[in-house]
Design a protein around this motif. Sequence first.
Motif, short mmCIF file in Angstrom:
data_model
loop_
_atom_site.label_atom_id
_atom_site.label_comp_id
_atom_site.label_asym_id
_atom_site.label_seq_id
_atom_site.Cartn_x
_atom_site.Cartn_y
_atom_site.Cartn_z
N PHE A 149 0.83 -1.28 0.22
CA PHE A 149 -0.11 0.11 0.02
C PHE A 149 0.77 1.32 -0.06
O PHE A 149 1.94 1.30 0.71
CB PHE A 149 -0.89 0.24 1.30
N CYS A 179 -6.61 0.33 -5.67
CA CYS A 179 -7.71 0.88 -5.40
C CYS A 179 -7.23 2.50 -5.37
O CYS A 179 -5.98 2.89 -5.10
CB CYS A 179 -8.01 0.65 -4.06
N ASP A 222 -8.52 4.91 -3.05
CA ASP A 222 -8.55 5.62 -1.83
C ASP A 222 -7.50 6.21 -1.00
O ASP A 222 -7.55 7.36 -0.66
CB ASP A 222 -9.30 4.76 -0.80
N GLU A 223 -6.26 5.46 -1.50
CA GLU A 223 -5.10 6.29 -0.84
C GLU A 223 -4.43 7.50 -1.68
O GLU A 223 -3.80 8.26 -1.22
CB GLU A 223 -3.91 5.16 -0.83
N TYR A 230 -11.07 -8.54 -4.41
CA TYR A 230 -11.64 -8.66 -2.81
C TYR A 230 -13.08 -8.80 -3.16
O TYR A 230 -13.70 -7.57 -3.29
CB TYR A 230 -11.11 -7.18 -2.41
N PHE A 233 -13.84 -2.42 11.32
CA PHE A 233 -12.58 -2.73 11.55
C PHE A 233 -11.42 -2.21 10.84
O PHE A 233 -10.21 -3.09 10.78
CB PHE A 233 -12.61 -4.38 11.60
N PHE A 281 -6.52 1.04 9.78
CA PHE A 281 -5.96 1.35 8.44
C PHE A 281 -6.02 2.74 7.91
O PHE A 281 -5.36 3.22 7.43
CB PHE A 281 -6.54 0.20 7.34
N ARG A 292 -18.20 3.75 3.01
CA ARG A 292 -18.30 3.37 1.81
C ARG A 292 -19.39 2.45 1.40
O ARG A 292 -19.32 1.32 0.62
CB ARG A 292 -16.83 2.66 1.87
N LYS A 295 -13.24 -10.46 3.38
CA LYS A 295 -12.60 -9.65 4.15
C LYS A 295 -13.65 -8.70 4.84
O LYS A 295 -14.61 -8.31 4.29
CB LYS A 295 -11.87 -8.48 3.28
N TYR A 300 -8.61 -11.69 4.46
CA TYR A 300 -7.58 -10.77 5.05
C TYR A 300 -8.09 -10.30 6.47
O TYR A 300 -9.19 -9.87 7.03
CB TYR A 300 -7.86 -9.47 4.29
N SER A 325 -6.90 -4.63 9.86
CA SER A 325 -6.11 -3.74 10.80
C SER A 325 -7.10 -3.78 12.13
O SER A 325 -6.13 -3.91 13.32
CB SER A 325 -6.09 -2.34 10.35
N TYR A 336 -1.11 -8.89 9.32
CA TYR A 336 0.07 -7.96 9.85
C TYR A 336 1.04 -8.88 10.69
O TYR A 336 2.14 -8.43 10.99
CB TYR A 336 -0.48 -6.58 10.35
C1 PBG Z 1 -8.75 -0.22 0.08
C2 PBG Z 1 -8.33 -0.91 1.30
C3 PBG Z 1 -8.84 -0.97 2.56
C4 PBG Z 1 -8.10 -2.04 3.33
C5 PBG Z 1 -7.36 -2.78 2.33
N1 PBG Z 1 -7.52 -2.10 1.01
C6 PBG Z 1 -9.40 0.17 3.46
C7 PBG Z 1 -11.00 0.41 3.04
O1 PBG Z 1 -11.60 -0.27 2.41
O2 PBG Z 1 -11.54 1.30 3.70
C8 PBG Z 1 -8.34 -2.11 4.68
C9 PBG Z 1 -7.35 -3.22 5.31
C10 PBG Z 1 -7.11 -3.25 6.67
O3 PBG Z 1 -8.07 -2.62 7.58
O4 PBG Z 1 -6.04 -3.79 7.23
N2 PBG Z 1 -7.69 0.45 -0.25
#
Ligand code: PBG
Length: 327
Positions: free
Chosen positions: A82, A124, A126-127, A197, A205, A209, A221, A252, A275, A278, A317
């Motif tokens: 990421f 993705c 979002d970052e 995904y 949860f 992250f 979202r 996930k 997955y 976090s 992690y």
């Molecule tokens: C989107 C993405 C997210 C996570 C992984 N890929 C964030 C989201 O969807 O808000 C979350 C992973 C985690 O919480 O460990 N880029």
Amino acid sequence: MSGALAPDIRPRRLRTGPAMRRLVSETRVPPAQLVLPMFVRDGSAEPVPIGSMPGVVQHSLDSFRRALNGAAEAGVGGVMLFGVPELRDATGTGATDPDGILNVATRLAAREVGDALVVQTDLCLDEFTDHGHCGVLDAHGAVDNDATLLRYRDMAIAQAEAGSQLLGLSGMMDGQVAAVRDVLDSSGYTDTAVLAYSAKYASAFYGPFREAVQSTLTGDRRSYQLDPANAREGRREAILDAAEGADIVMVKPAMSYLDVLADVAASSHIPVWAYQVSGEYAMIEAAAANGWIDRRRAIEESVVSIRRAGADAVLTYWAVELAHWLR
Ligand code: PBG
């Protein structure tokens, strides 16, 4: 002897000692089936700790290189990368820029450990967007599905070019797997694999992250990620993604969705991953730091339960630490 005080059937025989228990253990966690998610921060000379994820950092390129080699030495199966960019904009330009942090980190990882493990990238927006959503927005501020697919296609090419072997499509846009598979194939990247995904839930949860990637999201979202109440819809998404050409599907978060994971695993013809996100990490770390649970036992139990439910591989992690314990 039999009767009320002397049972004929004694399942405890198989639990009499460590050797017997080991022999009859149904579920293993091989290091090769663990994937380590990693954060790489743009313009940082030192790794930056993530407060809500003790032990996890936003890497500098230097600390990233060291951690990659540590992961390879530990024998984990892969890393999921990421990027944490310095600048964000409406369309997430940094995601498709070959000099964007995620693409730079991917090239470094492919070069450094590409033969030892599978280098994977989060695909993705979002970052990279200033509004923090996983896609681009339309004139009314809603996430525009089809315009986002065009960005994902460009992102797929940038990541494949940088050397990612497995693209993690985490944006939950309709048709994203087909869109990305199509552009990869028509650009000569037929060997670049797609991890969908598929059953990704709109989950609390993911909280830590959001700190890890310094997310700017306001709102939620729920117009693209799944409602936690819906199992059938999770199965449907996995079926659609497989039909669109996904190589692997994922569920996930993991622990709160073991039923969905077990369902998908029971019917899928392609690998099913999970997955451990976090917040799952943070909960166990926080409880252990308070002395409320045995940290190592809780970690091992959590990951074995995800494998038992049917995950072929687990993103966690704790991947490197677990791999050391398991050896
Ligand atoms: C989107 C993405 C997210 C996570 C992984 N890929 C964030 C989201 O969807 O808000 C979350 C992973 C985690 O919480 O460990 N880029």
